[in-house]
Design a protein around this motif. Structure first.
Motif, PDB file in Angstrom:
ATOM      1  N   PRO A 105       0.826  -1.211   0.000  1.00 53.34           N
ATOM      2  CA  PRO A 105       0.000   0.000   0.000  1.00 53.34           C
ATOM      3  C   PRO A 105       0.863   1.265   0.000  1.00 53.34           C
ATOM      4  O   PRO A 105       1.864   1.347   0.727  1.00 53.34           O
ATOM      5  N   GLY A 106       0.477   2.223  -0.820  1.00 54.15           N
ATOM      6  CA  GLY A 106       1.194   3.494  -0.887  1.00 54.15           C
ATOM      7  C   GLY A 106       2.380   3.501  -1.821  1.00 54.15           C
ATOM      8  O   GLY A 106       3.028   4.546  -1.981  1.00 54.15           O
ATOM      9  N   ALA A 107       2.702   2.355  -2.469  1.00 57.74           N
ATOM     10  CA  ALA A 107       3.900   2.295  -3.320  1.00 57.74           C
ATOM     11  C   ALA A 107       3.822   3.283  -4.474  1.00 57.74           C
ATOM     12  O   ALA A 107       4.728   4.102  -4.682  1.00 57.74           O
ATOM     13  N   ARG A 108       2.741   3.208  -5.226  1.00 56.77           N
ATOM     14  CA  ARG A 108       2.610   4.087  -6.387  1.00 56.77           C
ATOM     15  C   ARG A 108       2.536   5.551  -5.955  1.00 56.77           C
ATOM     16  O   ARG A 108       3.117   6.434  -6.589  1.00 56.77           O
ATOM     17  N   GLU A 109       1.836   5.803  -4.854  1.00 53.07           N
ATOM     18  CA  GLU A 109       1.689   7.182  -4.357  1.00 53.07           C
ATOM     19  C   GLU A 109       3.042   7.753  -3.915  1.00 53.07           C
ATOM     20  O   GLU A 109       3.336   8.918  -4.168  1.00 53.07           O
ATOM     21  N   LEU A 110       3.857   6.933  -3.256  1.00 53.95           N
ATOM     22  CA  LEU A 110       5.182   7.397  -2.841  1.00 53.95           C
ATOM     23  C   LEU A 110       6.036   7.732  -4.056  1.00 53.95           C
ATOM     24  O   LEU A 110       6.661   8.798  -4.107  1.00 53.95           O
ATOM     25  N   ILE A 111       6.072   6.850  -5.025  1.00 51.78           N
ATOM     26  CA  ILE A 111       6.893   7.080  -6.217  1.00 51.78           C
ATOM     27  C   ILE A 111       6.431   8.324  -6.963  1.00 51.78           C
ATOM     28  O   ILE A 111       7.244   9.167  -7.368  1.00 51.78           O
ATOM     29  N   ASP A 112       5.128   8.481  -7.123  1.00 48.77           N
ATOM     30  CA  ASP A 112       4.602   9.666  -7.818  1.00 48.77           C
ATOM     31  C   ASP A 112       4.934  10.945  -7.055  1.00 48.77           C
ATOM     32  O   ASP A 112       5.286  11.973  -7.660  1.00 48.77           O
TER      33      ASP A 112
END
Length: 236
Positions: A105-112
């Motif tokens: 959870p949160g992987a894509r949001e962190l990278i973006d």
């Protein structure tokens, strides 16, 4: 499947994050490069265990993986031992496993969020290029290092090709990518959960243990205690 890691922050009474926060140049200018582990950090599983399930060796492989992540075994030797159990598995396993992989959870949001700040992102994995590279491409990750499995006649041979991404290779990648991106080490962040991540955690401007094994949490300057990668932003 969720790999066994630290209990959630709620169950232990821990905060989302603890330890050091960004300071100096890292706080003033923001991170220029974040490098993270893949298995049990960027994703919820250990890819080698997903492949081992097809070979009927998952339990054996999981036990060796756990010992290696606790720092009880030499990583390179333990990887060769685990990969040897995969001999004979069809190479179609890579596409199957890629379908099973669950992002933390949160992987894509962190990278973006990091990219929006002008920060580059790299992954260093004790797993395998055949799964890690397509995953990294789908997330827009800038740098990738992982191991490669040998295939002959359409099946895995049980051997690793070339160098192994171990503790020292992760350190080398962190330094090489920072230099390539023109980022001083003071503006780097390293994130991982296992003992083989301790070197890069120590070398980075800010090293972060992510739901990590006790040996890593105790040594890392900062720690995230929830399985939500956006919590890393709390430290920055």
């Amino acid at each position: 499947m969720h790999s066994p890691t630290s209990p959630s922050a709620q169950s232990t009474g821990l905060p989302r994050v603890s330890g050091a926060r960004a300071s100096g140049e890292l706080a003033a200018l923001g991170p220029g490069l974040l490098v993270m582990d893949v298995d049990s950090t960027l994703i919820e599983q250990e890819v080698i265990e997903l492949i081992a399930a097809r070979a009927g060796t998952r339990e054996r492989v999981a036990e060796v993986t756990a010992r290696a992540m606790r720092g009880e075994l030499d990583f390179a030797a333990s990887l060769r031992e685990r990969v040897a159990t995969l001999a004979g598995v069809p190479e179609t396993v890579f596409a199957e496993v890629l379908e099973e992989v669950e992002l933390t959870p949160g992987a894509r949001e962190l990278i973006d969020a990091l990219h929006a700040r002008g920060c580059r992102v790299g992954v260093v994995s004790g797993g395998f290029e055949e799964v890690v590279c397509p995953l990294a491409n789908s997330l827009g990750i800038d740098h990738v290092a992982a191991n490669r499995l040998e295939v002959a006649d359409g099946v895995l041979t049980g051997r690793v090709l070339g160098r192994i991404v171990d503790r020292q290779e992760k350190i080398r990648c962190l330094h090489a990518w920072a230099q390539a991106d023109g980022v001083p080490m003071t503006r780097t962040v390293a994130l991982g959960d296992g003992a083989n991540d301790l070197g890069m955690i120590a070398e980075a401007g800010l090293g972060v243990a992510f739901c990590a094994k006790p040996v890593v949490t105790e040594a890392a300057p900062a720690a995230v205690h929830v399985r939500d990668l956006t919590a890393v932003l709390d430290l920055l």
